[in-house]
Write a protein that holds these residues in place. Structure first.
Motif, PDB file in Angstrom:
ATOM      1  N   GLU A  26       0.519  -1.237   0.082  1.00  0.00           N
ATOM      2  CA  GLU A  26       0.061   0.032  -0.047  1.00  0.00           C
ATOM      3  C   GLU A  26       0.960   1.404   0.173  1.00  0.00           C
ATOM      4  O   GLU A  26       1.712   1.517   0.841  1.00  0.00           O
ATOM      5  CB  GLU A  26      -0.786  -0.040   1.301  1.00  0.00           C
ATOM      6  N   LEU A  34      -3.532   6.783  -3.917  1.00  0.00           N
ATOM      7  CA  LEU A  34      -3.393   5.349  -3.224  1.00  0.00           C
ATOM      8  C   LEU A  34      -2.943   4.303  -4.400  1.00  0.00           C
ATOM      9  O   LEU A  34      -3.489   4.452  -5.213  1.00  0.00           O
ATOM     10  CB  LEU A  34      -4.178   4.653  -2.411  1.00  0.00           C
ATOM     11  N   PRO A  36      -1.448   0.205  -5.207  1.00  0.00           N
ATOM     12  CA  PRO A  36      -0.955  -1.412  -4.701  1.00  0.00           C
ATOM     13  C   PRO A  36       0.436  -1.638  -4.944  1.00  0.00           C
ATOM     14  O   PRO A  36       0.746  -2.827  -4.719  1.00  0.00           O
ATOM     15  CB  PRO A  36      -2.074  -1.991  -5.337  1.00  0.00           C
ATOM     16  N   SER A 219      -9.266  -0.460  -7.469  1.00  0.00           N
ATOM     17  CA  SER A 219      -8.204  -0.303  -6.425  1.00  0.00           C
ATOM     18  C   SER A 219      -7.110   0.730  -6.914  1.00  0.00           C
ATOM     19  O   SER A 219      -6.422   0.860  -5.905  1.00  0.00           O
ATOM     20  CB  SER A 219      -7.870  -1.677  -6.023  1.00  0.00           C
TER      21      SER A 219
END
Ligand code: OMP
Length: 226
Positions: A26, A34, A36, A219
Motif C-alpha cells: 500500500e 493510493l 497497490p 483499486s
C-alpha cells in the motif's frame, strides 16, 4: 506512441521485481493517490544494476528510432533521480556509437562558481528527458519548463515505467492519461520501457492473481487511464 516492445517490457519488469525496485503493498504516490504497487528506481543501487537499467533504456530508444524515427540532440536528467539515469543512459548510448551531450539541473541555484542551475553541456536543440516514472505527468511538465527556459526544444521523454494514470491539471484529475497529455498537448514523444499493462501481464504469467486482480481501475483509486 504505443511502441513498447512486450518482450523487452516483460524482461524489464522481471528485472525490477528481482531488484526489489518494484514492490507490492500500500503506497501513496506524489499526486496523493493510493497505489497497490510502487517503483523505486533509487533501488537500482549498484553498478551492475544501473548498467543493466541503462541497457534497457538504450534498447527502448533504439527501438523507437527504428519504429518512429525518433532523433534527439542531447540528453537531460532532471534532479535528483533523473541525474544518474541520464548519465548511465548517455554512457550506454556512447558505447553503442551514439555519443551525445548530456546535462542536468540542480534544485537549488548556485550563487558562486559556475552559477546557474544547469550543469553539463549547453542545453540546446532537441532534448531527450530521461526520468524514472510517469504518473500524473507533473515531473515531466517541470522538466519541459526548464528546457524551454534554456531556449531548447523538449522533444521526447524516456521513462522506465508508465503507470498509465490520469493527468492532473491544477491538482485535479482530467479524463486523459499523463502520456496522452504530454504527447498530444505538449508535443513530446514518450518512450517507456514498460507500462502498467506489462506489469499486469507479468503478474498474470506468474500465476500471482492477487495483485493483478487488485490492480484494476477500482483499486487504483480510479486513476488508471489506459
Ligand atoms: P508524476 O510527477 O505525477 O508524473 O510522478 C512521477 C514521480 O513520482 C517520479 O519521478 C517519482 O518521483 C515518483 N514515483 C515513483 O518514483 N514511483 C512510483 O511508482 C510512483 C511515483 C509517484 O509518486 O507517482
Amino acid at each position: 506512441n504505443a511502441q513498447t516492445d512486450s518482450a523487452l517490457a516483460l524482461e524489464f519488469v522481471q528485472f525490477a521485481v528481482e531488484s526489489g525496485v518494484l514492490r507490492f503493498g500500500e503506497f501513496k504516490t506524489k499526486a496523493g493517490r493510493l497505489s497497490p504497487y510502487f517503483f523505486n528506481a533509487g533501488l537500482f543501487d549498484d553498478g551492475a544494476k544501473l548498467g543493466r537499467l541503462a541497457q534497457f533504456y538504450a534498447r527502448q530508444l533504439l527501438l523507437e528510432e527504428k519504429n518512429t524515427g525518433l532523433q534527439f540532440d542531447m540528453i537531460f536528467g532532471p534532479a535528483y533521480k533523473g541525474i544518474p539515469l541520464a548519465a548511465a543512459v548517455s554512457i550506454e548510448l556512447a558505447r553503442l556509437g551514439r555519443n551525445l551531450p548530456f546535462a542536468y539541473n540542480r534544485k537549488e541555484a548556485k550563487d558562486h562558481g559556475e552559477g546557474g542551475s544547469l550543469v553539463g553541456a549547453p542545453v540546446k536543440g532537441r532534448v531527450l528527458i530521461v526520468d524514472d516514472v510517469m504518473s500524473a505527468g507533473t515531473a515531466a511538465r517541470e522538466s519541459i519548463a526548464i528546457i524551454k527556459a534554456a531556449g531548447a526544444i523538449p522533444h521526447a521523454v524516456a521513462i522506465a515505467l508508465d503507470r498509465q494514470e490520469k493527468a492532473t491539471e491544477k491538482g485535479l484529475d482530467v479524463n486523459y492519461s499523463a502520456v496522452q497529455y504530454v504527447t498530444n498537448q505538449l508535443g513530446l514523444q514518450v518512450c517507456a520501457i514498460a507500462r502498467l499493462t506489462d506489469l499486469l501481464q507479468y503478474l498474470a504469467a506468474q500465476g500471482d492473481a492477487s495483485p493483478a486482480d487488485q490492480a484494476d481501475g477500482g483499486s487504483l483509486g480510479g486513476h488508471y487511464q489506459a
